[in-house]
Design a protein around this motif. Structure first.
Motif, PDB file in Angstrom:
ATOM      1  N   ILE A 257       1.335  -1.470   0.132  1.00 14.32           N
ATOM      2  CA  ILE A 257       0.410  -0.060  -0.450  1.00 14.32           C
ATOM      3  C   ILE A 257       0.662   1.351   0.066  1.00 14.32           C
ATOM      4  O   ILE A 257       2.149   1.341   0.620  1.00 14.32           O
TER       5      ILE A 257
ATOM      6  N   ARG B  25      -4.860   0.614   4.576  1.00 15.41           N
ATOM      7  CA  ARG B  25      -4.383  -1.013   5.358  1.00 15.41           C
ATOM      8  C   ARG B  25      -5.859  -2.213   5.540  1.00 15.41           C
ATOM      9  O   ARG B  25      -6.314  -2.775   5.691  1.00 15.41           O
TER      10      ARG B  25
ATOM     11  N   PHE C 177      -7.899  -3.270   2.713  1.00 16.20           N
ATOM     12  CA  PHE C 177      -7.273  -4.397   2.003  1.00 16.20           C
ATOM     13  C   PHE C 177      -6.942  -5.343   3.101  1.00 16.20           C
ATOM     14  O   PHE C 177      -7.348  -6.947   2.305  1.00 16.20           O
ATOM     15  N   SER C 178      -7.003  -5.617   4.256  1.00 15.97           N
ATOM     16  CA  SER C 178      -7.241  -6.373   4.998  1.00 15.97           C
ATOM     17  C   SER C 178      -9.003  -7.294   4.631  1.00 15.97           C
ATOM     18  O   SER C 178      -8.939  -8.264   4.957  1.00 15.97           O
TER      19      SER C 178
ATOM     20  N   VAL D  12      -1.230  -7.944   3.037  1.00  8.14           N
ATOM     21  CA  VAL D  12      -0.741  -6.946   3.094  1.00  8.14           C
ATOM     22  C   VAL D  12       1.085  -6.742   4.094  1.00  8.14           C
ATOM     23  O   VAL D  12       1.368  -7.354   5.287  1.00  8.14           O
TER      24      VAL D  12
ATOM     25  N   GLY E 217       4.058   0.396   4.925  1.00 10.36           N
ATOM     26  CA  GLY E 217       3.438   1.339   3.586  1.00 10.36           C
ATOM     27  C   GLY E 217       4.257   2.396   2.974  1.00 10.36           C
ATOM     28  O   GLY E 217       5.302   3.071   4.199  1.00 10.36           O
TER      29      GLY E 217
END
Length: 208
Positions: free
Chosen positions: A116, A134, A137-138, A144, A148
């Motif tokens: 990310i 985060r 996408f979790s 992930v 980032g």
């Protein structure tokens, strides 16, 4: 090995696209090491798909170009996603793309390594990575990477950004390589060879 970069930048040239390109340039050769040659990289520019994304929500069906983008994302070994920060969060275009992907293919990102990243005008918005990207996408069941990358306007050309890019891209490459060589657990057709819990517990007790 194949890396797909999803860039939600709107301007041309775009610092969002630039950050995605720099991350991919480091991750691509690292993902295939020690084999010769870098991983293949494909870039998806969401601004070119904005109308198709909107039509997907009204018609229920993605057009050909958007379907191709969904297929590219689903088929990638690793994903780099980069958004500009709007109102202290990801852009609406960025979120809409992944919303539409989730409706079309709910399992598209399940288990997929995702790096990310975000760009913004000030370092004050760097928490967008952990507060918005985060969790998103979790929720989509992606894996992930720990690091980032946020790039504020003052970060370009300054000390520190290159190091964050190297670390995050290296983590993505390692995760991609690890998943590609992982072997599935042997299948059990019965429970005959499973040791009862009582026997396992007894084996841990000291003798005498």
């Amino acid at each position: 090995m194949r890396i797909v970069v999803v860039s939600a930048g709107l301007s041309v040239p775009s610092s969002t696209r630039l950050l995605g390109d720099r991350l991919a340039a480091v991750a691509a050769p690292a993902a295939t090491a020690p084999e010769p040659g870098p991983a293949d990289v494909e870039v998806i520019e969401l601004r070119d798909l904005a109308v198709a994304i909107a039509h997907t929500f009204t018609s229920g069906f993605p057009g050909r170009a958007l379907s191709d983008a969904f297929e590219a994302v689903a088929g990638a070994d690793g994903l780099i996603v980069v958004t500009p920060v709007f109102s202290a969060s990801y852009s609406g275009l960025f979120k809409s793309f992944f919303d539409a992907l989730g409706v079309t293919d709910p399992d598209a990102l399940a288990g997929k390594p995702v790096l990310i990243a975000a760009t913004g005008g000030t370092a004050r918005h760097s928490l967008v990575l952990d507060h918005a990207l985060r969790p998103l996408f979790s929720h989509l069941r992606a894996v992930v990477v720990p690091t980032g990358v946020y790039a504020a306007s003052e970060d370009w050309g300054a000390e520190g950004l290159d190091g964050r890019i190297e670390r995050a891209a290296g983590e993505l490459a390692a995760l991609m390589a690890g998943l590609s060589t992982a072997r599935p657990l042997p299948r059990r057709d019965s429970f005959e060879d499973v040791t009862p819990f009582e026997e396992r517990l007894a084996a841990l007790r000291p003798a005498g």
